[in-house]
Design a protein around this motif. Structure first.
Motif, PDB file in Angstrom:
ATOM      1  N   MET A   1       9.195  -6.574  -8.432  1.00 56.93           N
ATOM      2  CA  MET A   1       9.506  -6.378  -7.018  1.00 56.93           C
ATOM      3  C   MET A   1      10.340  -5.097  -6.842  1.00 56.93           C
ATOM      4  O   MET A   1      10.390  -4.264  -7.708  1.00 56.93           O
ATOM      5  CB  MET A   1      10.286  -7.587  -6.493  1.00 56.93           C
ATOM      6  N   ARG A   2      11.008  -4.977  -5.725  1.00 54.75           N
ATOM      7  CA  ARG A   2      11.808  -3.801  -5.440  1.00 54.75           C
ATOM      8  C   ARG A   2      13.041  -3.758  -6.340  1.00 54.75           C
ATOM      9  O   ARG A   2      13.569  -4.782  -6.772  1.00 54.75           O
ATOM     10  CB  ARG A   2      12.273  -3.829  -3.982  1.00 54.75           C
ATOM     11  N   HIS A   3      13.499  -2.561  -6.593  1.00 52.84           N
ATOM     12  CA  HIS A   3      14.719  -2.395  -7.374  1.00 52.84           C
ATOM     13  C   HIS A   3      15.907  -2.458  -6.415  1.00 52.84           C
ATOM     14  O   HIS A   3      16.382  -1.455  -5.911  1.00 52.84           O
ATOM     15  CB  HIS A   3      14.682  -1.058  -8.108  1.00 52.84           C
ATOM     16  N   PHE A   4      16.396  -3.680  -6.181  1.00 45.99           N
ATOM     17  CA  PHE A   4      17.461  -3.889  -5.202  1.00 45.99           C
ATOM     18  C   PHE A   4      18.831  -3.949  -5.873  1.00 45.99           C
ATOM     19  O   PHE A   4      19.692  -4.734  -5.494  1.00 45.99           O
ATOM     20  CB  PHE A   4      17.231  -5.197  -4.438  1.00 45.99           C
ATOM     21  N   LEU A   5      19.028  -3.126  -6.902  1.00 48.80           N
ATOM     22  CA  LEU A   5      20.267  -3.198  -7.658  1.00 48.80           C
ATOM     23  C   LEU A   5      21.360  -2.344  -7.035  1.00 48.80           C
ATOM     24  O   LEU A   5      22.471  -2.336  -7.516  1.00 48.80           O
ATOM     25  CB  LEU A   5      20.008  -2.713  -9.094  1.00 48.80           C
ATOM     26  N   PHE A   6      21.025  -1.635  -5.972  1.00 46.34           N
ATOM     27  CA  PHE A   6      21.976  -0.690  -5.417  1.00 46.34           C
ATOM     28  C   PHE A   6      22.891  -1.286  -4.363  1.00 46.34           C
ATOM     29  O   PHE A   6      23.848  -0.668  -3.980  1.00 46.34           O
ATOM     30  CB  PHE A   6      21.230   0.519  -4.840  1.00 46.34           C
ATOM     31  N   ALA A  50       0.606   8.586  -1.609  1.00 47.59           N
ATOM     32  CA  ALA A  50       1.619   7.682  -2.162  1.00 47.59           C
ATOM     33  C   ALA A  50       2.976   8.345  -1.983  1.00 47.59           C
ATOM     34  O   ALA A  50       3.187   9.469  -2.440  1.00 47.59           O
ATOM     35  CB  ALA A  50       1.353   7.413  -3.640  1.00 47.59           C
ATOM     36  N   GLY A  51       3.889   7.637  -1.294  1.00 51.73           N
ATOM     37  CA  GLY A  51       5.200   8.226  -1.028  1.00 51.73           C
ATOM     38  C   GLY A  51       6.309   7.214  -1.159  1.00 51.73           C
ATOM     39  O   GLY A  51       7.188   7.136  -0.302  1.00 51.73           O
ATOM     40  N   GLY A  52       6.267   6.426  -2.231  1.00 43.96           N
ATOM     41  CA  GLY A  52       7.255   5.371  -2.411  1.00 43.96           C
ATOM     42  C   GLY A  52       6.729   4.053  -1.893  1.00 43.96           C
ATOM     43  O   GLY A  52       5.523   3.815  -1.872  1.00 43.96           O
ATOM     44  N   CYS A  53       7.620   3.186  -1.457  1.00 41.60           N
ATOM     45  CA  CYS A  53       7.248   1.868  -0.953  1.00 41.60           C
ATOM     46  C   CYS A  53       6.198   1.979   0.138  1.00 41.60           C
ATOM     47  O   CYS A  53       6.401   2.667   1.136  1.00 41.60           O
ATOM     48  CB  CYS A  53       8.495   1.161  -0.419  1.00 41.60           C
ATOM     49  N   PHE A  54       5.057   1.310  -0.034  1.00 40.15           N
ATOM     50  CA  PHE A  54       3.989   1.465   0.953  1.00 40.15           C
ATOM     51  C   PHE A  54       4.275   0.767   2.278  1.00 40.15           C
ATOM     52  O   PHE A  54       3.592   1.011   3.268  1.00 40.15           O
ATOM     53  CB  PHE A  54       2.623   1.056   0.407  1.00 40.15           C
ATOM     54  N   ASP A 131      14.147   2.526  -4.870  1.00 41.40           N
ATOM     55  CA  ASP A 131      12.929   2.122  -5.581  1.00 41.40           C
ATOM     56  C   ASP A 131      12.644   3.087  -6.725  1.00 41.40           C
ATOM     57  O   ASP A 131      12.395   4.275  -6.499  1.00 41.40           O
ATOM     58  CB  ASP A 131      11.746   2.079  -4.618  1.00 41.40           C
ATOM     59  N   VAL A 132      12.660   2.566  -7.942  1.00 40.33           N
ATOM     60  CA  VAL A 132      12.533   3.402  -9.130  1.00 40.33           C
ATOM     61  C   VAL A 132      11.354   2.955  -9.981  1.00 40.33           C
ATOM     62  O   VAL A 132      11.146   1.754 -10.190  1.00 40.33           O
ATOM     63  CB  VAL A 132      13.825   3.357  -9.981  1.00 40.33           C
ATOM     64  N   GLY A 133      10.567   3.905 -10.461  1.00 43.34           N
ATOM     65  CA  GLY A 133       9.431   3.589 -11.319  1.00 43.34           C
ATOM     66  C   GLY A 133       8.232   4.440 -10.944  1.00 43.34           C
ATOM     67  O   GLY A 133       8.156   4.980  -9.834  1.00 43.34           O
ATOM     68  N   THR A 134       7.283   4.567 -11.857  1.00 46.61           N
ATOM     69  CA  THR A 134       6.102   5.401 -11.589  1.00 46.61           C
ATOM     70  C   THR A 134       5.277   4.875 -10.427  1.00 46.61           C
ATOM     71  O   THR A 134       4.539   5.637  -9.793  1.00 46.61           O
ATOM     72  CB  THR A 134       5.214   5.475 -12.841  1.00 46.61           C
TER      73      THR A 134
END
Length: 220
Positions: A1-6, A50-54, A131-134
């Motif tokens: 899922m999303r990287h909600f660690l921030f 593609a520009g991050g979270c769709f 959001d982090v990752g390829t």
């Protein structure tokens, strides 16, 4: 899922998204939201970005005058018929992307490029905000050599004019298979505006986009 660690707020959003996943209908069948009338129009073309979270990318594109429909999905990877869980690992090679069905007599491909670069930060490699990752990489997928030449020239112009503080790292690649995302991801922003992620990440991005693209948006 999303990287909600921030932030704690984004962690709460993760729980909300997880609940949505419990009701998921998987598969690569084309979502019903693709208008059959749109697909049969002679002047309607298709562009893939593609520009991050769709979730946010889709909503921004939907607001452009001349855009008929936008489908969220996955492309640029090797796994066939990927699911959201699979691409979220970053191991399938796919990016969260959108396919834009647009009336070429109303909006040009160059305006779509302008909107694409206005909607996200193309200088951060494999990352958009939290959001982090390829799967969150900045990418444009072309269908013809003419499109590729137009993309390359546009990026060269942006870099030459120092529009962004750093060099553009947007991937430019030939479009292969595009897999529509699961039904709950289509029009996600529109139906989940109270979602913490929408409020803290997507909404501010969208407001900035609307300011940059003023005069080229649909009447609300």
């Amino acid at each position: 899922m999303r990287h909600f660690l921030f932030s704690i707020l984004l962690l709460l959003s993760l729980a909300s998204c997880a609940q949505s996943q419990n009701n998921k209908q998987t598969g690569s069948a084309e979502p019903a939201s693709v208008k059959k009338s749109t697909k049969n129009k002679a002047d309607v073309a298709v562009a893939t970005f593609a520009g991050g979270c769709f979730w946010c990318t889709e909503e921004a594109a939907e607001k452009l005058r001349g855009v008929e429909d936008v489908i969220s999905g996955y492309t640029g990877g090797s796994t066939k018929n990927p699911t959201y869980e699979q691409i979220s690992t970053g191991l399938t090679g796919h990016a969260e992307a959108v396919q834009i069905y647009y009336d070429s007599t109303v909006i040009t491909y160059e305006t779509l490029l302008e909107a694409f670069f206005a909607a996200h930060d193309p200088t951060t490699l494999n990352r958009q905000g939290p959001d982090v990752g390829t799967q969150y990489r900045s990418a444009i997928f072309y269908k013809t050599p003419q499109e590729k030449a137009q993309i390359d020239a546009y990026i060269k112009k942006l870099n030459a004019n120092r529009v962004f503080q750093g060099p553009i790292v947007t991937q430019v690649a030939a479009l292969t298979e595009f897999y529509p995302a699961e039904a709950e991801h289509q029009d996600f922003y529109r139906y989940n505006q109270d979602n913490p992620y929408m409020q803290s990440v997507s909404k501010p991005k969208l407001e900035k986009f609307k300011q940059k693209m003023e005069g080229k948006l649909k009447d609300e």
